[in-house]
Design a protein around this motif. Structure first.
Motif, PDB file in Angstrom:
ATOM      1  N   VAL A 211       9.302  22.623  27.890  1.00 32.22           N
ATOM      2  CA  VAL A 211       9.187  23.594  26.796  1.00 32.22           C
ATOM      3  C   VAL A 211      10.404  23.488  25.881  1.00 32.22           C
ATOM      4  O   VAL A 211      10.280  23.448  24.653  1.00 32.22           O
ATOM      5  CB  VAL A 211       9.042  25.023  27.353  1.00 32.22           C
ATOM      6  N   ALA A 212      11.601  23.437  26.473  1.00 33.71           N
ATOM      7  CA  ALA A 212      12.832  23.362  25.681  1.00 33.71           C
ATOM      8  C   ALA A 212      12.875  22.091  24.836  1.00 33.71           C
ATOM      9  O   ALA A 212      13.475  22.079  23.747  1.00 33.71           O
ATOM     10  CB  ALA A 212      14.044  23.429  26.596  1.00 33.71           C
ATOM     11  N   ARG A 213      12.231  21.022  25.317  1.00 27.89           N
ATOM     12  CA  ARG A 213      12.196  19.755  24.567  1.00 27.89           C
ATOM     13  C   ARG A 213      11.084  19.727  23.525  1.00 27.89           C
ATOM     14  O   ARG A 213      10.983  18.770  22.753  1.00 27.89           O
ATOM     15  CB  ARG A 213      12.010  18.588  25.536  1.00 27.89           C
ATOM     16  N   GLY A 214      10.221  20.739  23.533  1.00 29.17           N
ATOM     17  CA  GLY A 214       9.093  20.746  22.616  1.00 29.17           C
ATOM     18  C   GLY A 214       7.956  19.853  23.048  1.00 29.17           C
ATOM     19  O   GLY A 214       7.061  19.528  22.265  1.00 29.17           O
ATOM     20  N   GLU A 215       7.938  19.468  24.326  1.00 29.87           N
ATOM     21  CA  GLU A 215       6.874  18.614  24.858  1.00 29.87           C
ATOM     22  C   GLU A 215       5.734  19.441  25.465  1.00 29.87           C
ATOM     23  O   GLU A 215       4.643  18.921  25.686  1.00 29.87           O
ATOM     24  CB  GLU A 215       7.438  17.686  25.928  1.00 29.87           C
ATOM     25  N   LEU A 216       5.993  20.705  25.754  1.00 25.24           N
ATOM     26  CA  LEU A 216       5.026  21.634  26.329  1.00 25.24           C
ATOM     27  C   LEU A 216       5.145  22.917  25.531  1.00 25.24           C
ATOM     28  O   LEU A 216       6.246  23.334  25.175  1.00 25.24           O
ATOM     29  CB  LEU A 216       5.357  21.882  27.806  1.00 25.24           C
ATOM     30  N   ASP A 217       4.007  23.543  25.224  1.00 27.47           N
ATOM     31  CA  ASP A 217       4.043  24.716  24.355  1.00 27.47           C
ATOM     32  C   ASP A 217       4.479  25.984  25.078  1.00 27.47           C
ATOM     33  O   ASP A 217       5.173  26.820  24.497  1.00 27.47           O
ATOM     34  CB  ASP A 217       2.670  24.921  23.704  1.00 27.47           C
ATOM     35  N   ALA A 218       4.055  26.133  26.338  1.00 29.50           N
ATOM     36  CA  ALA A 218       4.398  27.361  27.055  1.00 29.50           C
ATOM     37  C   ALA A 218       4.118  27.187  28.544  1.00 29.50           C
ATOM     38  O   ALA A 218       3.408  26.267  28.964  1.00 29.50           O
ATOM     39  CB  ALA A 218       3.588  28.550  26.510  1.00 29.50           C
ATOM     40  N   VAL A 219       4.684  28.094  29.315  1.00 24.10           N
ATOM     41  CA  VAL A 219       4.332  28.249  30.728  1.00 24.10           C
ATOM     42  C   VAL A 219       3.812  29.668  30.920  1.00 24.10           C
ATOM     43  O   VAL A 219       4.117  30.566  30.132  1.00 24.10           O
ATOM     44  CB  VAL A 219       5.543  27.993  31.654  1.00 24.10           C
ATOM     45  N   ALA A 220       3.043  29.880  31.974  1.00 25.18           N
ATOM     46  CA  ALA A 220       2.578  31.214  32.354  1.00 25.18           C
ATOM     47  C   ALA A 220       2.640  31.296  33.871  1.00 25.18           C
ATOM     48  O   ALA A 220       1.862  30.628  34.560  1.00 25.18           O
ATOM     49  CB  ALA A 220       1.157  31.471  31.851  1.00 25.18           C
ATOM     50  N   PHE A 221       3.584  32.088  34.371  1.00 27.00           N
ATOM     51  CA  PHE A 221       3.853  32.137  35.809  1.00 27.00           C
ATOM     52  C   PHE A 221       3.617  33.537  36.356  1.00 27.00           C
ATOM     53  O   PHE A 221       3.806  34.529  35.658  1.00 27.00           O
ATOM     54  CB  PHE A 221       5.299  31.715  36.100  1.00 27.00           C
ATOM     55  N   SER A 222       3.272  33.596  37.638  1.00 27.20           N
ATOM     56  CA  SER A 222       2.885  34.874  38.248  1.00 27.20           C
ATOM     57  C   SER A 222       3.801  35.300  39.385  1.00 27.20           C
ATOM     58  O   SER A 222       3.466  36.193  40.136  1.00 27.20           O
ATOM     59  CB  SER A 222       1.446  34.768  38.773  1.00 27.20           C
ATOM     60  N   TRP A 223       4.982  34.665  39.499  1.00 29.84           N
ATOM     61  CA  TRP A 223       5.911  35.083  40.550  1.00 29.84           C
ATOM     62  C   TRP A 223       7.294  35.256  39.937  1.00 29.84           C
ATOM     63  O   TRP A 223       7.610  34.722  38.882  1.00 29.84           O
ATOM     64  CB  TRP A 223       5.926  34.079  41.697  1.00 29.84           C
ATOM     65  N   GLU A 224       8.170  36.018  40.636  1.00 29.54           N
ATOM     66  CA  GLU A 224       9.432  36.440  40.050  1.00 29.54           C
ATOM     67  C   GLU A 224      10.666  35.734  40.595  1.00 29.54           C
ATOM     68  O   GLU A 224      11.756  35.930  40.051  1.00 29.54           O
ATOM     69  CB  GLU A 224       9.647  37.946  40.282  1.00 29.54           C
ATOM     70  N   ALA A 225      10.566  34.959  41.676  1.00 35.00           N
ATOM     71  CA  ALA A 225      11.753  34.423  42.344  1.00 35.00           C
ATOM     72  C   ALA A 225      12.758  33.873  41.333  1.00 35.00           C
ATOM     73  O   ALA A 225      12.475  32.914  40.613  1.00 35.00           O
ATOM     74  CB  ALA A 225      11.350  33.349  43.337  1.00 35.00           C
ATOM     75  N   ALA A 226      13.944  34.466  41.298  1.00 36.85           N
ATOM     76  CA  ALA A 226      14.914  34.142  40.256  1.00 36.85           C
ATOM     77  C   ALA A 226      15.352  32.691  40.297  1.00 36.85           C
ATOM     78  O   ALA A 226      15.677  32.111  39.254  1.00 36.85           O
ATOM     79  CB  ALA A 226      16.123  35.071  40.370  1.00 36.85           C
ATOM     80  N   TRP A 227      15.396  32.083  41.497  1.00 43.56           N
ATOM     81  CA  TRP A 227      15.848  30.690  41.565  1.00 43.56           C
ATOM     82  C   TRP A 227      14.905  29.736  40.852  1.00 43.56           C
ATOM     83  O   TRP A 227      15.300  28.657  40.443  1.00 43.56           O
ATOM     84  CB  TRP A 227      16.048  30.251  43.018  1.00 43.56           C
ATOM     85  N   ASP A 228      13.654  30.114  40.685  1.00 46.82           N
ATOM     86  CA  ASP A 228      12.708  29.266  39.957  1.00 46.82           C
ATOM     87  C   ASP A 228      12.823  29.440  38.443  1.00 46.82           C
ATOM     88  O   ASP A 228      12.441  28.536  37.691  1.00 46.82           O
ATOM     89  CB  ASP A 228      11.273  29.590  40.375  1.00 46.82           C
ATOM     90  N   HIS A 229      13.304  30.606  37.985  1.00 50.69           N
ATOM     91  CA  HIS A 229      13.181  30.947  36.570  1.00 50.69           C
ATOM     92  C   HIS A 229      14.492  31.090  35.810  1.00 50.69           C
ATOM     93  O   HIS A 229      14.514  30.846  34.596  1.00 50.69           O
ATOM     94  CB  HIS A 229      12.394  32.254  36.426  1.00 50.69           C
ATOM     95  N   ALA A 230      15.562  31.498  36.477  1.00 50.30           N
ATOM     96  CA  ALA A 230      16.786  31.849  35.747  1.00 50.30           C
ATOM     97  C   ALA A 230      17.300  30.699  34.898  1.00 50.30           C
ATOM     98  O   ALA A 230      17.596  30.866  33.707  1.00 50.30           O
ATOM     99  CB  ALA A 230      17.863  32.322  36.729  1.00 50.30           C
ATOM    100  N   ALA A 231      17.429  29.523  35.492  1.00 51.41           N
ATOM    101  CA  ALA A 231      17.976  28.371  34.762  1.00 51.41           C
ATOM    102  C   ALA A 231      17.086  27.985  33.591  1.00 51.41           C
ATOM    103  O   ALA A 231      17.555  27.772  32.465  1.00 51.41           O
ATOM    104  CB  ALA A 231      18.156  27.188  35.712  1.00 51.41           C
ATOM    105  N   GLY A 232      15.793  27.900  33.842  1.00 53.38           N
ATOM    106  CA  GLY A 232      14.873  27.443  32.810  1.00 53.38           C
ATOM    107  C   GLY A 232      14.692  28.419  31.667  1.00 53.38           C
ATOM    108  O   GLY A 232      14.547  28.012  30.507  1.00 53.38           O
ATOM    109  N   LEU A 233      14.699  29.712  31.973  1.00 52.92           N
ATOM    110  CA  LEU A 233      14.531  30.695  30.908  1.00 52.92           C
ATOM    111  C   LEU A 233      15.692  30.644  29.919  1.00 52.92           C
ATOM    112  O   LEU A 233      15.495  30.728  28.704  1.00 52.92           O
ATOM    113  CB  LEU A 233      14.399  32.096  31.500  1.00 52.92           C
ATOM    114  N   LEU A 234      16.923  30.482  30.428  1.00 51.83           N
ATOM    115  CA  LEU A 234      18.052  30.360  29.509  1.00 51.83           C
ATOM    116  C   LEU A 234      17.950  29.070  28.701  1.00 51.83           C
ATOM    117  O   LEU A 234      18.232  29.052  27.496  1.00 51.83           O
ATOM    118  CB  LEU A 234      19.374  30.405  30.276  1.00 51.83           C
ATOM    119  N   LEU A 235      17.524  27.996  29.355  1.00 50.92           N
ATOM    120  CA  LEU A 235      17.359  26.722  28.653  1.00 50.92           C
ATOM    121  C   LEU A 235      16.387  26.878  27.490  1.00 50.92           C
ATOM    122  O   LEU A 235      16.642  26.403  26.373  1.00 50.92           O
ATOM    123  CB  LEU A 235      16.863  25.671  29.645  1.00 50.92           C
ATOM    124  N   VAL A 236      15.263  27.549  27.727  1.00 52.74           N
ATOM    125  CA  VAL A 236      14.263  27.760  26.680  1.00 52.74           C
ATOM    126  C   VAL A 236      14.824  28.639  25.565  1.00 52.74           C
ATOM    127  O   VAL A 236      14.659  28.343  24.370  1.00 52.74           O
ATOM    128  CB  VAL A 236      12.980  28.361  27.275  1.00 52.74           C
TER     129      VAL A 236
END
Length: 282
Positions: A211-236
């Motif tokens: 997503v950050a590279r503009g190669e994917l338009d979006a993600v849609a995720f249904s779980w909250e575990a911070a280790w999966d999301h924290a790094a990537g959300l800031l990158l985006v």
């Protein structure tokens, strides 16, 4: 090492390279020597056959915990495998101390299959705010970094996601509906509509990087575990993107989000996907 009155921003100004070295060292010592060489006794199931852990996960997290704790002595480490063993340790994310959020091998199933679609994720947060992140795809020798307010980079090159090209379907990587609650499954199924091209997600960290590279338009995720999301959300975010929950609020790494949520390459796309997840058309 952080000094007594130093802020996280000041720490990052002189220590980001040390964090990068720690991430690369853990991958070189504990992950890559096991890549495509895993023995059966080095792979275990956690909650089921789709939730795997390997010796690489455990040992890389152990090494990262030691190295990151030494860099920032008053910090705590919240790692996926440590939390699996001691669920109460997750509460540190909601505390006031600086916290390292670590996923030693994001995409363990891909790693076990001998595919290169896995990465190591590290984020530094405090008070629920993610200040910096490192996404290291060791098998591809790619390192993406982000510091709040200072941009996102891949191997030293600035990332700008940009808006999707007009007139084409939006490609969205999604959680598998079978691994969600009925309510979340219903929300994700709303993405099967005109103008949207959903597909199953792989490593969350690498999907965020896409997503950050503009190669994917979006993600849609249904779980909250911070280790999966924290790094990537800031990158985006630092690449110009946005994230919203089904309640049209930004995702909180401290939890309590209305799921599913989306992260997208621009605000308009995030609003479009969040609206669909909420059962709205716009």
């Amino acid at each position: 090492m952080i000094k007594n009155s130093e802020t996280i921003d000041e720490f990052l100004a002189h220590a980001s390279a040390d964090v990068e070295k720690a991430v690369r060292a853990a991958a070189a010592a504990e992950i890559m020597p096991r890549f495509r060489r895993l023995a059966a006794h080095e792979v275990d199931e956690k909650s089921g056959p789709h939730d795997l852990v390997t010796d690489a996960d455990r040992e890389a997290e152990r090494q990262l915990t030691e190295a990151l704790g030494a860099l920032l002595p008053d910090s705590v480490v919240v790692g996926e495998e440590t939390v699996h063993a001691d669920p109460a340790s997750y509460e540190a994310i909601r505390g006031e101390a600086p916290v390292w959020i670590v996923d030693p091998v994001d995409g363990t199933r891909q790693f076990v299959r001998g595919e290169d679609g896995f990465c190591t994720l590290v984020a530094l947060a405090q008070g629920g705010v993610v200040h910096a992140s490192w996404t290291y795809a060791a098998a591809r020798d790619q390192l993406a970094t982000a510091v709040r307010g200072h941009g996102a980079f891949l191997d030293g090159q600035r990332l700008f996601a940009g808006p999707p090209e007009p007139g084409r379907d939006l490609t969205v990587a999604t959680s598998h509906p079978d691994f969600t609650t009925d309510e979340q499954k219903h929300a994700l199924l709303a993405l099967r509509t005109g103008g949207i091209a959903p597909r199953p997600c792989g490593s969350a960290g690498l999907e965020y990087l896409a997503v950050a590279r503009g190669e994917l338009d979006a993600v849609a995720f249904s779980w909250e575990a911070a280790w999966d999301h924290a790094a990537g959300l800031l990158l985006v975010e630092e690449a110009g993107g946005a994230h919203l929950t089904r309640a049209r609020e930004p995702f909180r790494v401290t939890g309590g989000n209305t799921l599913p949520f989306t992260a997208a390459r621009d605000t308009a796309t995030a609003r479009r996907i969040a609206g669909l997840l909420a059962g709205e058309e716009g």
